[in-house]
Design a protein around this motif. Structure first.
Motif, PDB file in Angstrom:
ATOM      1  N   ARG A  27      57.239  91.364  25.521  1.00 44.10           N
ATOM      2  CA  ARG A  27      58.058  90.955  26.665  1.00 44.10           C
ATOM      3  C   ARG A  27      57.322  91.221  27.972  1.00 44.10           C
ATOM      4  O   ARG A  27      57.343  90.382  28.889  1.00 44.10           O
ATOM      5  N   LEU A  28      56.668  92.378  28.065  1.00 39.55           N
ATOM      6  CA  LEU A  28      55.911  92.679  29.275  1.00 39.55           C
ATOM      7  C   LEU A  28      54.759  91.690  29.448  1.00 39.55           C
ATOM      8  O   LEU A  28      54.495  91.204  30.558  1.00 39.55           O
ATOM      9  N   ALA A  29      54.097  91.371  28.355  1.00 44.35           N
ATOM     10  CA  ALA A  29      53.002  90.397  28.421  1.00 44.35           C
ATOM     11  C   ALA A  29      53.518  89.029  28.843  1.00 44.35           C
ATOM     12  O   ALA A  29      52.861  88.318  29.622  1.00 44.35           O
ATOM     13  N   ASN A  31      52.117  86.909  31.885  1.00 40.70           N
ATOM     14  CA  ASN A  31      51.587  85.562  31.649  1.00 40.70           C
ATOM     15  C   ASN A  31      52.305  84.499  32.471  1.00 40.70           C
ATOM     16  O   ASN A  31      51.697  83.514  32.896  1.00 40.70           O
ATOM     17  N   ALA A  32      53.587  84.713  32.701  1.00 39.16           N
ATOM     18  CA  ALA A  32      54.359  83.743  33.481  1.00 39.16           C
ATOM     19  C   ALA A  32      53.843  83.637  34.919  1.00 39.16           C
ATOM     20  O   ALA A  32      53.984  82.597  35.566  1.00 39.16           O
ATOM     21  N   GLN A  33      53.230  84.707  35.417  1.00 37.54           N
ATOM     22  CA  GLN A  33      52.729  84.724  36.797  1.00 37.54           C
ATOM     23  C   GLN A  33      51.280  84.280  36.918  1.00 37.54           C
ATOM     24  O   GLN A  33      50.828  83.913  37.991  1.00 37.54           O
ATOM     25  N   GLN A  34      50.521  84.371  35.843  1.00 31.04           N
ATOM     26  CA  GLN A  34      49.102  84.005  35.855  1.00 31.04           C
ATOM     27  C   GLN A  34      48.337  84.708  36.981  1.00 31.04           C
ATOM     28  O   GLN A  34      47.643  84.053  37.795  1.00 31.04           O
ATOM     29  N   PRO A  35      48.416  86.025  37.051  1.00 36.08           N
ATOM     30  CA  PRO A  35      47.724  86.736  38.131  1.00 36.08           C
ATOM     31  C   PRO A  35      46.226  86.880  37.876  1.00 36.08           C
ATOM     32  O   PRO A  35      45.765  86.838  36.730  1.00 36.08           O
ATOM     33  N   GLU A  78      59.451  89.312  44.578  1.00 32.54           N
ATOM     34  CA  GLU A  78      59.713  90.335  43.588  1.00 32.54           C
ATOM     35  C   GLU A  78      60.399  89.707  42.381  1.00 32.54           C
ATOM     36  O   GLU A  78      60.932  88.597  42.452  1.00 32.54           O
ATOM     37  N   GLY A  79      60.425  90.441  41.276  1.00 26.98           N
ATOM     38  CA  GLY A  79      61.157  89.986  40.106  1.00 26.98           C
ATOM     39  C   GLY A  79      62.656  89.965  40.378  1.00 26.98           C
ATOM     40  O   GLY A  79      63.128  90.464  41.405  1.00 26.98           O
ATOM     41  N   THR A  80      63.416  89.407  39.465  1.00 27.30           N
ATOM     42  CA  THR A  80      64.867  89.270  39.631  1.00 27.30           C
ATOM     43  C   THR A  80      65.591  90.542  39.190  1.00 27.30           C
ATOM     44  O   THR A  80      65.346  91.055  38.091  1.00 27.30           O
ATOM     45  N   TYR A 138      69.192  93.889  32.673  1.00 27.26           N
ATOM     46  CA  TYR A 138      68.377  93.563  31.503  1.00 27.26           C
ATOM     47  C   TYR A 138      66.882  93.484  31.846  1.00 27.26           C
ATOM     48  O   TYR A 138      66.087  93.014  31.032  1.00 27.26           O
ATOM     49  N   ALA A 139      66.508  93.932  33.035  1.00 26.18           N
ATOM     50  CA  ALA A 139      65.109  93.889  33.446  1.00 26.18           C
ATOM     51  C   ALA A 139      64.232  94.677  32.479  1.00 26.18           C
ATOM     52  O   ALA A 139      64.689  95.604  31.803  1.00 26.18           O
ATOM     53  N   ALA A 140      62.950  94.319  32.421  1.00 27.15           N
ATOM     54  CA  ALA A 140      62.032  94.927  31.456  1.00 27.15           C
ATOM     55  C   ALA A 140      61.552  96.310  31.866  1.00 27.15           C
ATOM     56  O   ALA A 140      60.871  96.989  31.092  1.00 27.15           O
ATOM     57  N   SER A 141      61.888  96.748  33.088  1.00 29.96           N
ATOM     58  CA  SER A 141      61.489  98.066  33.585  1.00 29.96           C
ATOM     59  C   SER A 141      62.532  98.536  34.582  1.00 29.96           C
ATOM     60  O   SER A 141      63.438  97.784  34.958  1.00 29.96           O
ATOM     61  N   ASP A 142      62.400  99.786  35.025  1.00 28.39           N
ATOM     62  CA  ASP A 142      63.299 100.252  36.089  1.00 28.39           C
ATOM     63  C   ASP A 142      62.794  99.831  37.464  1.00 28.39           C
ATOM     64  O   ASP A 142      63.493  99.981  38.463  1.00 28.39           O
ATOM     65  N   HIS A 143      61.582  99.293  37.538  1.00 25.36           N
ATOM     66  CA  HIS A 143      61.024  98.724  38.769  1.00 25.36           C
ATOM     67  C   HIS A 143      60.971  97.213  38.638  1.00 25.36           C
ATOM     68  O   HIS A 143      60.750  96.686  37.539  1.00 25.36           O
ATOM     69  N   LEU A 144      61.117  96.512  39.753  1.00 28.66           N
ATOM     70  CA  LEU A 144      60.844  95.079  39.765  1.00 28.66           C
ATOM     71  C   LEU A 144      59.343  94.867  39.961  1.00 28.66           C
ATOM     72  O   LEU A 144      58.702  95.576  40.745  1.00 28.66           O
ATOM     73  N   PRO A 145      58.764  93.904  39.261  1.00 29.61           N
ATOM     74  CA  PRO A 145      57.368  93.585  39.526  1.00 29.61           C
ATOM     75  C   PRO A 145      57.222  92.950  40.920  1.00 29.61           C
ATOM     76  O   PRO A 145      58.145  92.302  41.410  1.00 29.61           O
ATOM     77  N   VAL A 146      56.068  93.143  41.519  1.00 30.52           N
ATOM     78  CA  VAL A 146      55.765  92.576  42.838  1.00 30.52           C
ATOM     79  C   VAL A 146      54.598  91.607  42.681  1.00 30.52           C
ATOM     80  O   VAL A 146      53.577  91.951  42.070  1.00 30.52           O
ATOM     81  N   MET A 147      54.741  90.409  43.212  1.00 27.89           N
ATOM     82  CA  MET A 147      53.693  89.381  43.144  1.00 27.89           C
ATOM     83  C   MET A 147      53.337  88.891  44.535  1.00 27.89           C
ATOM     84  O   MET A 147      54.236  88.668  45.347  1.00 27.89           O
TER      85      MET A 147
END
Length: 281
Positions: free
Chosen positions: A65-67, A71-75, A259-261, A265-274
């Motif tokens: 799920r983390l991957a 992958n969805a962001q293609q950083p 930021e992530g939504t 049900y988020a995958a972490s306690d932090h939102l990812p930052v892009m």
């Protein structure tokens, strides 16, 4: 007829000699043989996508799920915090015994690099980097720890964009208890990255809100390459503590950041930052 042939041979000889002399002449100072001024600035803008993600020791998501989120962001680069290597945690059973960075590198097709901060739960715990681009060197830099609490590091790598253009990228995770320690850690990061001869990016969980001293220290010399919207906790964010900075600031332009939504049900306690940035190389 013989006289005419002799004249033609003389003319040909003179032409060839002139060509040889021209080819042997050195280029004018500051210019290449092609006529390009070698002393002219050779900066070339390059767009990059940067991601920072505290993955919470895999407590809320599988490696797949983390991957998938990455992958969805293609950083181009990802700074990861709270990364486990072969740990056995009661509250993260789905990820027990897993080398997080190897798994994520494999599932994203990126290069993976890990920096240990402590031994933990029969394994290791620290920060990491995922990169689309190969590294020439990676080092772990200890950050100040005057209170002798949990050690903190900056994992810094020298990378070659597309295999040939140098850049620095770093991942870090600051202390969360002592403001004076966090400020010292921020200053150490600035001092280190300012010493680089090429543009440098640092991203991570800085455990500092926007108007605090550590963020001021980083902003004074670098460019803030992320937003100010809250990133923690992920179900109902209240605090902004995850950031991306570029050094020197004048080398970077922020084109877009998000930021992530927020969700329970988020995958972490932090939102990812892009962030999508342009850097002058």
């Amino acid at each position: 007829m013989k006289q005419i042939l002799s004249i033609i041979l003389v003319i040909l000889y003179v032409c060839v000699a002139n060509i040889a002399i021209y080819a042997a002449e050195p280029a004018a100072e500051g210019a290449s043989a092609s006529g390009v001024n070698a002393d002219a600035p050779n900066t070339k803008p390059r767009k990059l996508k940067i991601m920072s993600y505290n993955i919470f020791q895999g407590r809320k998501a599988s490696m797949q799920r983390l991957a998938d989120e990455i992958n969805a962001q293609q950083p181009d680069f990802v700074a990861l915090q709270e990364v486990d290597i072969n740990t056995m945690r009661e509250y993260a059973k789905e990820c027990n015994g897993i080398n997080f960075i190897n798994e994520l590198a494999q599932r994203t097709g990126m290069f993976g690099y890990f920096g240990r901060t402590i031994d933990c739960c029969s394994g290791y715990y620290g920060v990491a980097i995922l990169s689309k681009h190969p590294a020439t060197s990676v080092e772990s830099i200890d950050l100040p720890n005057p209170k002798n609490v949990e050690p903190r590091i900056m994992l810094k790598g020298h990378f070659l964009l597309d295999g040939h253009t140098p850049i620095v990228f770093a991942s870090t995770h600051f202390d969360y208890e002592h403001p004076e320690t966090i400020a010292l850690q921020a200053q150490t990061v600035v001092d280190n990255l300012e010493g680089e001869s090429v543009p440098a990016i640092v991203a991570g969980d800085l455990n500092s809100e926007p108007k605090t001293k550590p963020i001021s220290i980083l902003s004074d010399k670098g460019a803030l390459l992320s937003g100010l919207a809250p990133t923690w906790p992920s179900d109902a964010p209240r605090k902004r503590i995850d950031y991306i900075f570029g050094f020197p600031g004048k080398a970077f332009t922020l084109n877009k950041t998000y930021e992530g939504t927020a969700s329970k049900y988020a995958a972490s306690d932090h939102l990812p930052v892009m962030s999508e940035v342009t850097v002058d190389l």
